[in-house]
Scaffold this motif. Structure first.
Motif, PDB file in Angstrom:
ATOM      1  N   ALA A 148       4.329  -2.734 -24.615  1.00 30.15           N
ATOM      2  CA  ALA A 148       4.444  -2.590 -23.162  1.00 30.15           C
ATOM      3  C   ALA A 148       3.551  -3.596 -22.440  1.00 30.15           C
ATOM      4  O   ALA A 148       3.941  -4.172 -21.409  1.00 30.15           O
ATOM      5  CB  ALA A 148       4.077  -1.169 -22.741  1.00 30.15           C
ATOM      6  N   ALA A 152       4.794  -6.638 -19.886  1.00 29.16           N
ATOM      7  CA  ALA A 152       4.240  -6.825 -18.542  1.00 29.16           C
ATOM      8  C   ALA A 152       3.673  -8.226 -18.365  1.00 29.16           C
ATOM      9  O   ALA A 152       3.856  -8.858 -17.313  1.00 29.16           O
ATOM     10  CB  ALA A 152       3.156  -5.773 -18.291  1.00 29.16           C
ATOM     11  N   HIS A 158      11.966  -4.130 -18.199  1.00 27.35           N
ATOM     12  CA  HIS A 158      11.518  -3.084 -19.126  1.00 27.35           C
ATOM     13  C   HIS A 158      12.567  -2.745 -20.183  1.00 27.35           C
ATOM     14  O   HIS A 158      12.231  -2.241 -21.253  1.00 27.35           O
ATOM     15  CB  HIS A 158      11.151  -1.827 -18.342  1.00 27.35           C
ATOM     16  CG  HIS A 158      10.044  -2.061 -17.361  1.00 27.35           C
ATOM     17  ND1 HIS A 158       9.782  -1.205 -16.313  1.00 27.35           N
ATOM     18  CD2 HIS A 158       9.121  -3.061 -17.266  1.00 27.35           C
ATOM     19  CE1 HIS A 158       8.755  -1.663 -15.611  1.00 27.35           C
ATOM     20  NE2 HIS A 158       8.351  -2.788 -16.168  1.00 27.35           N
ATOM     21  N   THR A 159      13.839  -3.034 -19.894  1.00 26.26           N
ATOM     22  CA  THR A 159      14.903  -2.723 -20.850  1.00 26.26           C
ATOM     23  C   THR A 159      14.874  -3.620 -22.079  1.00 26.26           C
ATOM     24  O   THR A 159      15.579  -3.350 -23.063  1.00 26.26           O
ATOM     25  CB  THR A 159      16.278  -2.852 -20.161  1.00 26.26           C
ATOM     26  OG1 THR A 159      16.381  -4.160 -19.561  1.00 26.26           O
ATOM     27  CG2 THR A 159      16.442  -1.790 -19.082  1.00 26.26           C
ATOM     28  N   ASN A 192      13.404   2.275 -21.599  1.00 30.56           N
ATOM     29  CA  ASN A 192      13.071   1.721 -20.290  1.00 30.56           C
ATOM     30  C   ASN A 192      12.021   2.574 -19.578  1.00 30.56           C
ATOM     31  O   ASN A 192      11.005   2.073 -19.076  1.00 30.56           O
ATOM     32  CB  ASN A 192      14.348   1.619 -19.446  1.00 30.56           C
ATOM     33  CG  ASN A 192      14.069   1.104 -18.045  1.00 30.56           C
ATOM     34  OD1 ASN A 192      13.103   0.398 -17.811  1.00 30.56           O
ATOM     35  ND2 ASN A 192      14.936   1.456 -17.112  1.00 30.56           N
ATOM     36  N   SER A 193      12.245   3.885 -19.540  1.00 35.46           N
ATOM     37  CA  SER A 193      11.321   4.782 -18.841  1.00 35.46           C
ATOM     38  C   SER A 193       9.965   4.858 -19.549  1.00 35.46           C
ATOM     39  O   SER A 193       8.920   4.946 -18.889  1.00 35.46           O
ATOM     40  CB  SER A 193      11.930   6.185 -18.740  1.00 35.46           C
ATOM     41  OG  SER A 193      12.249   6.695 -20.031  1.00 35.46           O
ATOM     42  N   GLN A 196       7.954   1.728 -18.787  1.00 36.89           N
ATOM     43  CA  GLN A 196       7.495   1.800 -17.397  1.00 36.89           C
ATOM     44  C   GLN A 196       6.287   2.715 -17.257  1.00 36.89           C
ATOM     45  O   GLN A 196       5.314   2.387 -16.570  1.00 36.89           O
ATOM     46  CB  GLN A 196       8.638   2.299 -16.511  1.00 36.89           C
ATOM     47  CG  GLN A 196       8.284   2.353 -15.029  1.00 36.89           C
ATOM     48  CD  GLN A 196       9.452   2.833 -14.190  1.00 36.89           C
ATOM     49  OE1 GLN A 196      10.505   3.186 -14.719  1.00 36.89           O
ATOM     50  NE2 GLN A 196       9.267   2.853 -12.880  1.00 36.89           N
ATOM     51  N   ARG A 197       6.320   3.874 -17.949  1.00 35.93           N
ATOM     52  CA  ARG A 197       5.185   4.802 -17.878  1.00 35.93           C
ATOM     53  C   ARG A 197       3.940   4.197 -18.502  1.00 35.93           C
ATOM     54  O   ARG A 197       2.826   4.365 -17.980  1.00 35.93           O
ATOM     55  CB  ARG A 197       5.540   6.123 -18.568  1.00 35.93           C
ATOM     56  CG  ARG A 197       6.514   6.998 -17.807  1.00 35.93           C
ATOM     57  CD  ARG A 197       6.484   8.431 -18.342  1.00 35.93           C
ATOM     58  NE  ARG A 197       6.755   8.477 -19.773  1.00 35.93           N
ATOM     59  CZ  ARG A 197       7.972   8.614 -20.287  1.00 35.93           C
ATOM     60  NH1 ARG A 197       9.021   8.682 -19.481  1.00 35.93           N
ATOM     61  NH2 ARG A 197       8.143   8.691 -21.600  1.00 35.93           N
ATOM     62  N   ILE A 199       3.105   1.004 -18.822  1.00 35.53           N
ATOM     63  CA  ILE A 199       2.560  -0.039 -17.951  1.00 35.53           C
ATOM     64  C   ILE A 199       1.836   0.591 -16.766  1.00 35.53           C
ATOM     65  O   ILE A 199       0.756   0.142 -16.355  1.00 35.53           O
ATOM     66  CB  ILE A 199       3.683  -0.981 -17.473  1.00 35.53           C
ATOM     67  CG1 ILE A 199       4.247  -1.763 -18.655  1.00 35.53           C
ATOM     68  CG2 ILE A 199       3.168  -1.939 -16.404  1.00 35.53           C
ATOM     69  CD1 ILE A 199       5.432  -2.651 -18.298  1.00 35.53           C
ATOM     70  N   SER A 200       2.418   1.664 -16.214  1.00 35.58           N
ATOM     71  CA  SER A 200       1.776   2.371 -15.102  1.00 35.58           C
ATOM     72  C   SER A 200       0.461   3.005 -15.549  1.00 35.58           C
ATOM     73  O   SER A 200      -0.542   2.964 -14.799  1.00 35.58           O
ATOM     74  CB  SER A 200       2.723   3.445 -14.569  1.00 35.58           C
ATOM     75  OG  SER A 200       2.116   4.178 -13.527  1.00 35.58           O
TER      76      SER A 200
END
Length: 250
Positions: A148, A152, A158-159, A192-193, A196-197, A199-200
């Motif tokens: 991840a 970034a 993200h896919t 994908n999700s 994203q999580r 990276i967040s």
């Protein structure tokens, strides 16, 4: 409970949770005597006698009473193979272990040695499996955080994790290392999700670290500079530059 020292008038009371703390307390009292010139009455403290107390050792014959051993805070203690309860070192006596078996597990008091050995082996295997599972889970977590982070850094969608990186990784591992290793790599989630999580999560952690550095900066002094930028989606982004003195950097 941590070691606690209470002093009042001419008396000192020490509460210890670990036998090994005695040596540390003796060193502290010695330093206190050297710095203050005050002599502590060692006849009342009697550390030498306390430290000379013989600690009991586990004997393999104790399995007859349903007990193996475990080391807690550097001290060997008996542990029941039925309830996994660890007793004190002073309970490393056949009479006390037998008493525990009769009072707590009366239905097993007439069992033979083989019964308790089977229980001990089963508990040991469960601990090994649990340890291996935790280690493997930690490695999987570290792996997908790494992927991840690279996604970034490269500013890729993200896919790309599930559409390109994971399929290629699985195929390479299958060809080079075989199907067994492929199964382990397949446990790394790169949807994908999920990316994203992660990276967040990393962004939040970095922000928290910077804020903590600002709060703990020398003399509590820092400066900030604000600016506005626009990303590729034409959304306004607030940029904050912080300058501070830290023990590690400026």
């Amino acid at each position: 409970m941590p070691t606690r020292v209470f002093a009042f008038a001419d008396n000192i009371i020490v509460f210890m949770s670990c036998f090994q703390d005695i040596e540390m307390i003796a060193e502290v009292f010695t330093c206190y005597e050297m710095m203050t010139g005050v002599k502590i009455n060692s006849s009342m403290l009697n550390l030498e006698r306390i430290m000379s107390i013989k600690k009991r050792k586990y004997d393999h014959s104790y399995i007859e009473y349903g007990f193996t051993s475990i080391v807690i805070n550097g001290e060997e203690r008996p542990r029941c193979v039925i309830c996994n309860k660890a007793l004190t070192n002073d309970s490393m006596k056949p009479a006390k272990m037998k008493q525990h078996l009769q009072n707590v597990h009366p239905q097993h008091k007439d069992k033979n040695k083989n019964f308790f050995e089977c229980h001990a082996n089963a508990v040991k295997k469960m601990r090994l499996v649990s340890t291996d599972f935790k280690e493997n889970k930690n490695k999987v977590t570290e792996a997908f955080y790494f992927v991840a982070l690279e996604i970034a850094k490269q500013k890729k969608p993200h896919t790309i994790g599930e559409n390109l990186i994971k399929p290629c990784s699985l195929k390479m591992v299958e060809i080079v290392l075989g199907d067994e290793m492929k199964k382990k790599i397949a446990a790394v989630p790169l949807s994908n999700s999920t990316v994203q999580r992660r990276i967040s999560d990393m962004a939040t952690d970095i922000k928290d670290q910077v804020v903590q550095e600002m709060k703990s900066s020398a003399f509590g002094l820092f400066s900030i500079q604000l600016d506005e930028s626009t990303d590729v989606a034409s959304c306004s982004q607030l940029m904050v530059f912080a300058r501070l003195c830290s023990c590690r950097f400026i």
